[in-house]
Design a protein around this motif. Structure first.
Motif, PDB file in Angstrom:
ATOM      1  N   PHE A  67       0.821  -1.212   0.000  1.00 57.92           N
ATOM      2  CA  PHE A  67       0.000   0.000   0.000  1.00 57.92           C
ATOM      3  C   PHE A  67       0.856   1.264   0.000  1.00 57.92           C
ATOM      4  N   PHE A  68       1.969   1.266   0.742  1.00 54.33           N
ATOM      5  CA  PHE A  68       2.854   2.429   0.729  1.00 54.33           C
ATOM      6  C   PHE A  68       3.447   2.646  -0.654  1.00 54.33           C
ATOM      7  N   ALA A  69       3.854   1.560  -1.300  1.00 53.40           N
ATOM      8  CA  ALA A  69       4.404   1.670  -2.653  1.00 53.40           C
ATOM      9  C   ALA A  69       3.336   2.149  -3.633  1.00 53.40           C
ATOM     10  N   LEU A  70       2.116   1.623  -3.499  1.00 52.13           N
ATOM     11  CA  LEU A  70       1.022   2.036  -4.382  1.00 52.13           C
ATOM     12  C   LEU A  70       0.726   3.525  -4.245  1.00 52.13           C
ATOM     13  N   VAL A  71       0.621   3.976  -3.020  1.00 54.73           N
ATOM     14  CA  VAL A  71       0.319   5.389  -2.757  1.00 54.73           C
ATOM     15  C   VAL A  71       1.458   6.272  -3.267  1.00 54.73           C
ATOM     16  N   SER A  72       2.696   5.864  -3.026  1.00 57.75           N
ATOM     17  CA  SER A  72       3.845   6.653  -3.483  1.00 57.75           C
ATOM     18  C   SER A  72       3.915   6.701  -5.005  1.00 57.75           C
ATOM     19  N   CYS A  73       3.669   5.572  -5.659  1.00 57.05           N
ATOM     20  CA  CYS A  73       3.709   5.538  -7.125  1.00 57.05           C
ATOM     21  C   CYS A  73       2.592   6.364  -7.743  1.00 57.05           C
ATOM     22  N   ILE A  74       1.407   6.300  -7.152  1.00 51.48           N
ATOM     23  CA  ILE A  74       0.297   7.102  -7.678  1.00 51.48           C
ATOM     24  C   ILE A  74       0.620   8.585  -7.560  1.00 51.48           C
ATOM     25  N   TYR A  75       1.178   8.977  -6.429  1.00 53.33           N
ATOM     26  CA  TYR A  75       1.553  10.386  -6.274  1.00 53.33           C
ATOM     27  C   TYR A  75       2.630  10.768  -7.281  1.00 53.33           C
ATOM     28  N   PHE A  76       3.643   9.918  -7.454  1.00 52.62           N
ATOM     29  CA  PHE A  76       4.725  10.187  -8.391  1.00 52.62           C
ATOM     30  C   PHE A  76       4.191  10.340  -9.813  1.00 52.62           C
ATOM     31  N   ILE A  77       3.355   9.393 -10.228  1.00 48.92           N
ATOM     32  CA  ILE A  77       2.808   9.422 -11.590  1.00 48.92           C
ATOM     33  C   ILE A  77       1.921  10.647 -11.792  1.00 48.92           C
ATOM     34  N   GLY A  78       1.040  10.910 -10.823  1.00 49.76           N
ATOM     35  CA  GLY A  78       0.152  12.067 -10.950  1.00 49.76           C
ATOM     36  C   GLY A  78       0.894  13.381 -11.014  1.00 49.76           C
ATOM     37  N   GLU A  79       1.945  13.498 -10.216  1.00 47.10           N
ATOM     38  CA  GLU A  79       2.709  14.746 -10.237  1.00 47.10           C
ATOM     39  C   GLU A  79       3.455  14.913 -11.561  1.00 47.10           C
ATOM     40  N   HIS A  80       3.981  13.828 -12.090  1.00 43.04           N
ATOM     41  CA  HIS A  80       4.718  13.925 -13.347  1.00 43.04           C
ATOM     42  C   HIS A  80       3.802  14.038 -14.567  1.00 43.04           C
ATOM     43  N   LYS A  81       2.543  13.708 -14.408  1.00 43.48           N
ATOM     44  CA  LYS A  81       1.575  13.942 -15.481  1.00 43.48           C
ATOM     45  C   LYS A  81       1.047  15.364 -15.434  1.00 43.48           C
ATOM     46  N   GLY A  82       1.423  16.114 -14.409  1.00 45.72           N
ATOM     47  CA  GLY A  82       0.973  17.488 -14.287  1.00 45.72           C
ATOM     48  C   GLY A  82      -0.353  17.628 -13.559  1.00 45.72           C
ATOM     49  N   ASN A  83      -0.751  16.620 -12.815  1.00 43.91           N
ATOM     50  CA  ASN A  83      -2.016  16.658 -12.089  1.00 43.91           C
ATOM     51  C   ASN A  83      -1.797  16.244 -10.622  1.00 43.91           C
ATOM     52  N   PRO A  84      -1.076  17.068  -9.856  1.00 45.82           N
ATOM     53  CA  PRO A  84      -0.820  16.684  -8.465  1.00 45.82           C
ATOM     54  C   PRO A  84      -2.083  16.668  -7.605  1.00 45.82           C
ATOM     55  N   GLU A  85      -3.063  17.536  -7.931  1.00 53.85           N
ATOM     56  CA  GLU A  85      -4.307  17.542  -7.154  1.00 53.85           C
ATOM     57  C   GLU A  85      -5.088  16.243  -7.353  1.00 53.85           C
ATOM     58  N   GLY A  86      -5.138  15.774  -8.582  1.00 48.80           N
ATOM     59  CA  GLY A  86      -5.806  14.506  -8.866  1.00 48.80           C
ATOM     60  C   GLY A  86      -5.093  13.338  -8.200  1.00 48.80           C
ATOM     61  N   ALA A  87      -3.759  13.401  -8.189  1.00 51.02           N
ATOM     62  CA  ALA A  87      -2.990  12.348  -7.526  1.00 51.02           C
ATOM     63  C   ALA A  87      -3.277  12.345  -6.029  1.00 51.02           C
ATOM     64  N   LEU A  88      -3.335  13.530  -5.426  1.00 49.17           N
ATOM     65  CA  LEU A  88      -3.639  13.614  -3.994  1.00 49.17           C
ATOM     66  C   LEU A  88      -5.041  13.092  -3.696  1.00 49.17           C
ATOM     67  N   GLN A  89      -5.979  13.372  -4.592  1.00 51.53           N
ATOM     68  CA  GLN A  89      -7.342  12.872  -4.409  1.00 51.53           C
ATOM     69  C   GLN A  89      -7.382  11.350  -4.524  1.00 51.53           C
ATOM     70  N   CYS A  90      -6.655  10.794  -5.469  1.00 56.64           N
ATOM     71  CA  CYS A  90      -6.601   9.339  -5.634  1.00 56.64           C
ATOM     72  C   CYS A  90      -5.927   8.682  -4.425  1.00 56.64           C
ATOM     73  N   VAL A  91      -4.846   9.280  -3.936  1.00 56.51           N
ATOM     74  CA  VAL A  91      -4.164   8.771  -2.747  1.00 56.51           C
ATOM     75  C   VAL A  91      -5.108   8.820  -1.548  1.00 56.51           C
ATOM     76  N   SER A  92      -5.870   9.898  -1.446  1.00 60.67           N
ATOM     77  CA  SER A  92      -6.829  10.035  -0.355  1.00 60.67           C
ATOM     78  C   SER A  92      -7.910   8.963  -0.439  1.00 60.67           C
ATOM     79  N   PHE A  93      -8.407   8.676  -1.638  1.00 65.71           N
ATOM     80  CA  PHE A  93      -9.415   7.638  -1.814  1.00 65.71           C
ATOM     81  C   PHE A  93      -8.882   6.271  -1.391  1.00 65.71           C
ATOM     82  N   ILE A  94      -7.676   5.950  -1.808  1.00 63.69           N
ATOM     83  CA  ILE A  94      -7.074   4.673  -1.430  1.00 63.69           C
ATOM     84  C   ILE A  94      -6.887   4.600   0.083  1.00 63.69           C
ATOM     85  N   THR A  95      -6.456   5.698   0.679  1.00 61.99           N
ATOM     86  CA  THR A  95      -6.252   5.726   2.127  1.00 61.99           C
ATOM     87  C   THR A  95      -7.564   5.493   2.864  1.00 61.99           C
TER      88      THR A  95
END
Length: 152
Positions: A67-95
């Motif tokens: 789960f830590f790796a999943l959350v970290s990878c989702i944040y990494f991918i979302g930030e590098h796609k230019g959508n850090p807010e969406g990544a934070l929302q997805c991380v929040s949903f998983i959490t």
């Protein structure tokens, strides 16, 4: 040896700084996984009279790591796609999903630990009943409908 120690400290510090926007989620996940581990261990030792199992402990650690790796990878991918807010929302949903499923398991373990006659058991049993959606089983004709759906 000092070089490797400094390198390791630098890497850990850099990763921690990069993941700072999701540090609250990571701390919350650590708390949930630790509580799940402790409640599961207490249930196994006190109620089921089992000895400590490294296999179960390792499984808990592996699940947490995934789960830590999943959350970290989702944040990494979302930030590098230019959508850090969406990544934070997805991380929040998983959490929150982890909170729900592990929370139901924690409540089940606490319910088993507490004596049946205590008020704490009644409160935890009620919370477990509601959160695990056990009350749906008591809806008239729902069980028949669900069983017919399984046979098709």
């Amino acid at each position: 040896m000092d070089y490797f120690k400094n390198l390791l400290i630098g890497l850990v510090t850099g990763i921690a700084a990069y993941l700072n926007p999701i540090s609250g989620e990571i701390k919350s996940l650590i708390a949930v996984f630790a509580l799940n581990f402790i409640c599961g261990l207490l249930t196994a030792l006190l109620i089921n009279h089992e000895s400590f199992s490294f296999k179960k402990a390792w499984r808990c650690i592996v699940e947490a790591t995934i789960f830590f790796a999943l959350v970290s990878c989702i944040y990494f991918i979302g930030e590098h796609k230019g959508n850090p807010e969406g990544a934070l929302q997805c991380v929040s949903f998983i959490t929150y999903s982890v909170f729900y499923f592990y929370g139901v398991n924690i409540l089940r373990n606490i319910k088993e630990i507490l004596p049946n006659s205590s008020n704490g058991h009644k409160v935890v049993a009620f919370l477990h009943y509601v959160l695990s959606v056990e009350f749906i089983k008591n809806i008239p004709y729902l069980t028949n409908y669900l069983q017919k759906g399984d046979t098709k």
